[in-house]
Enzyme design. Structure first.
Site, PDB file in Angstrom:
ATOM      1  N   GLY A 199       0.124   5.018   2.374  1.00  0.00           N
ATOM      2  CA  GLY A 199       1.097   4.193   3.098  1.00  0.00           C
ATOM      3  C   GLY A 199       0.752   4.540   4.343  1.00  0.00           C
ATOM      4  N   GLY A 211       0.956  -1.097   0.039  1.00  0.00           N
ATOM      5  CA  GLY A 211       0.315   0.076  -0.604  1.00  0.00           C
ATOM      6  C   GLY A 211       1.189   1.083   0.558  1.00  0.00           C
ATOM      7  CB  CYS A 212       4.268   1.827   0.734  1.00  0.00           C
ATOM      8  SG  CYS A 212       4.022   2.214   2.586  1.00  0.00           S
ATOM      9  CD  GLU A 213       3.026   7.438  -4.026  1.00  0.00           C
ATOM     10  OE1 GLU A 213       4.007   7.775  -4.322  1.00  0.00           O
ATOM     11  OE2 GLU A 213       1.943   8.019  -4.778  1.00  0.00           O
ATOM     12  CB  ALA A 214       9.130   4.352  -1.571  1.00  0.00           C
TER      13      ALA A 214
END
Length: 131
Positions: free
Chosen positions: A121, A50-53
């Protein structure tokens, strides 16, 4: 609401954030303060989705205090994780349960610079910790 951070801790962090000509620089400096996560912990099972990074999280309870290991491939995300780490590493179950990410970001005047996707995120990280 802020984990184990007191009002004076928040005031000190906010002063540091506001002194920086660029708040991104503050976050990058915070990233440098995050303890290194052992390489053997950076495995798929410890990734937060769920995190971009890419973000790794290991949370363990030891004698009713939370021990956290956090890391990210992004320096800005790592800086935000460092703030979560400061708020929750060593916190009690009650402090962890009461922690509110949005309140922390607002208290540090950082809420306007965290995008919706990045905030989602970070919420996924906090939710994983609170489980």
């Amino acid at each position: 609401m802020y984990g184990k951070l007191s009002e004076s801790d928040l005031a000190q962090l906010k002063a540091q954030a506001q002194q920086q000509p660029q708040r991104l620089k503050f976050l990058i400096q915070q990233a440098a303060s995050l303890p290194a996560m052992p390489a053997q912990m950076k495995v798929a099972a410890n990734e937060v989705h769920g995190c971009e990074a890419q973000v790794w999280l290991v949370a363990e309870w030891r004698d009713d205090t939370l021990e956290l290991h956090l890391d990210s491939a992004s320096r800005v995300v790592k800086g935000l994780l460092a703030l979560i780490y400061q708020a929750l590493n060593g916190a009690t179950p009650a402090q962890v349960a009461a922690f509110q990410l949005d309140a922390l970001l607002a208290a540090l005047s950082l809420d306007d610079m965290v995008s919706t996707s990045r905030r989602n995120g970070l919420r996924a990280v906090v939710t994983a910790i609170q489980r």
